[in-house]
Design an enzyme around this catalytic site. Structure first.
Site: not given
Length: 579
Positions: A53, A99, A157-158, A234, A301
């Protein structure tokens, strides 16, 4: 590199079929000295592509002022990927989620209370268009059509998880095309009907995001876009943590088996995350489902590479699968970074926040309490101060509404906490001589996902004692972006909120981890670099310190503790503890 395109349901690179095996690495979640190492480890694992990103708030911190230096030097990151022969997928949408604070949107957008985020609202698009023109100009020389490594680019994005404004998506796509983005453009969404309806547009490649059940996901995509290439943009092989939760992990055999199945099914996969990194400073985001949930400092993560870039069982399992699948000999593994324990460090100098206030901030006078964005502040803390005349009966202090956590003081004496997720209250009376009321509010991270995205910080409406609104406030912005002028004293009398300072010696700078036993909540600075937040509620118990932030010889440690510490020392250890 050749150009990527879609033909008869296949991905072709330079007219030859290709299966993308990509990994997500965020350049903004590590220090630049680590970029090459993480990319080399991606290459050594058998991946042929890196995805990342681009956060708007990092690159345009003030309206019309752009930053591409240091951790924001995205050009250097792309150049390193190119040198290693990696393909590049870029997701420069105005919104990234990730996030990351406010999903990558700059907080100054919220100065306009009427702005409609992620829509074709002209007041939003005028800023989007200006930013995209700047960032796309930076990316253009690196497009595969110009001989560079960037083969594909995301337009939003989404979006299907958020809205249905097709004109907005088309506008973003057209802006990219008008600015010379002649590589493959795509969207990515969850494999659910309403998400694919809202987040995709005809004429642009649709991809899906998932953590399991890949066959069902691509069956759903096929219904919307028949004969489309199977691309998982993803693949969630791990997950992130909120404060107060347990640390999330995913069994490496389960993650590896799902990945193997997708490769064998001809799916192009982007591992999210391949390397997670760290939410340095105040850049962590937050979620809101039934209540507000801020994300911790670590963005490990449970990825194939740890926060410190070390190999995991997940890494080795994936590497073996890729080697068997591609029938290629993989590069040797780069060495892991050395870790070192520097032992205990005493913080023997301190100054209270109230004593430091004249150095740190200049008061803004306002009849009403203003949120951070109205006083030009992005991150950190903000203090609201007022002298209350007495006498006043014992009544509840009502904050309308606090975002996110407020500490209440009367004549500098702590009274309690009021936050946005618990029904905590503070009540007090006022003697006839009156009291000074101080309200210290912490921005714990703007929401990065979902319908609550518009998330101004501080006190957003008003302050009441009982039913009566209180007016005429002194407001002190506290971004804590410069602590160099603080005058520390040689004593241990200061309690929170207070700043503490200590020094420690380093013979050889190595990666290390900071443990803060007995400390409650605050922020850590090493050599004036903001390592991030700590909080005793966990799950995170140590905080990653990259070697490049240390220097040979004397180093300085500062801590802003908002409550109090049971001791005045910390411990640098050589192993992480994330919960």
């Amino acid at each position: 590199m050749g150009d990527l395109k879609v033909s008869n349901g296949e991905l072709l690179l330079d007219e030859k079929p290709i299966q993308l095996i990509s990994g997500a690495i965020h350049y903004f979640r590590m220090v630049p000295e680590q970029w090459k190492d993480r990319l080399e480890k991606l290459k050594a694992c058998g991946f042929n592509c890196v995805e990342f990103y681009i956060p708007w708030n990092l690159h345009e911190p003030r309206p019309g002022e752009y930053n591409f230096e240091g951790i924001a030097n995205v050009k250097k990151f792309i150049e390193l990927a190119d040198e290693l022969g990696l393909l590049v997928i870029v997701r420069p949408s105005p919104y990234i989620c990730a996030e990351w604070e406010f999903g990558g949107l700059p907080s100054w957008l919220l100065k306009d209370e009427n702005i409609r985020l992620r829509s074709s609202d002209p007041s939003f698009l005028k800023y989007v268009d200006r930013y995209l023109k700047e960032i796309l100009g930076v990316l253009k020389p690196f497009l595969s059509t110009n001989g560079g490594p960037i083969i594909a680019m995301q337009i939003e994005n989404e979006y299907g998880s958020y809205g249905t404004d097709q004109n907005y998506l088309k506008h973003l796509r057209d802006v990219m095309i008008d600015n010379g983005m002649d590589v493959l453009l795509f969207t990515s969404d969850g494999p659910i009907d309403f998400m694919l309806q809202g987040g995709t547009i005809d004429g642009t490649l649709a991809t899906v995001n998932l953590g399991s059940k890949s066959d069902q996901a691509f069956e759903k995509l096929e219904k919307f876009y028949p004969n489309s290439p199977k691309i998982c943009m993803e693949y969630w092989n791990g997950w992130f943590d909120h404060w107060g939760e347990e640390h999330h992990t995913r069994d490496y055999t389960d993650a590896a088996e799902t990945f193997k199945h997708m490769l064998e099914s001809g799916v192009s996969v982007n591992f999210y995350m391949f390397y997670g990194g760290t939410n340095f400073g105040f850049y962590n985001g937050a979620n809101f489902s039934d209540h507000y949930q801020p994300t911790i400092t670590s963005y490990d993560y449970d990825a194939p590479l740890t926060e410190a870039g070390d190999y995991t069982e997940k890494y080795h399992a994936i590497r073996k699968i890729i080697a068997n699948h591609t029938k290629k000999e993989l590069p040797p593994l780069p060495k892991e970074s050395p870790k070192k324990s520097y032992g205990k460090v005493e913080l023997n100098k301190s100054i209270s926040l109230f004593d430091a206030l004249p150095v740190l901030s200049k008061a803004v006078h306002s009849p009403d309490p203003l949120p951070m964005e109205k006083v030009g502040q992005d991150y950190g803390f903000i203090l609201y101060r007022k002298f209350l005349k007495g006498p006043r009966d014992n009544m509840i202090l009502n904050l309308q509404e606090v975002r996110d956590r407020a500490l209440i003081f009367l004549d500098s004496k702590y009274q309690g906490v009021i936050d946005r997720w618990e029904e905590s209250t503070v009540a007090f009376s006022v003697p006839k001589e009156g009291v000074q009321l101080d309200i210290l509010v912490e921005n714990l991270g703007r929401i990065n996902y979902g319908p609550q995205l518009k998330d101004p910080k501080g006190i957003t409406e008003g302050i009441r004692h009982g039913q009566q609104f209180l007016h005429n406030w002194d407001i002190y912005p506290l971004p804590l972006d410069n602590l160099t002028d603080l005058l520390f004293a040689d004593n241990d009398l200061a309690q929170g909120p207070a700043f503490f300072k200590g020094h420690f010696q380093v013979d050889e700078p190595c990666d290390t981890f900071l443990a803060l036993p007995g400390w409650k909540k605050g922020v850590v600075f090493i050599n004036d670099f903001n390592i991030g937040r700590y909080w005793e509620k966990g799950p995170q118990e140590t905080y990653y310190v990259p070697a490049s932030l240390l220097k040979k010889g004397e180093n300085e440690l500062k801590i802003f503790e908002v409550h109090e510490s049971k001791n005045k020392e910390v411990d640098f250890v050589d192993k992480p503890k994330l919960g």
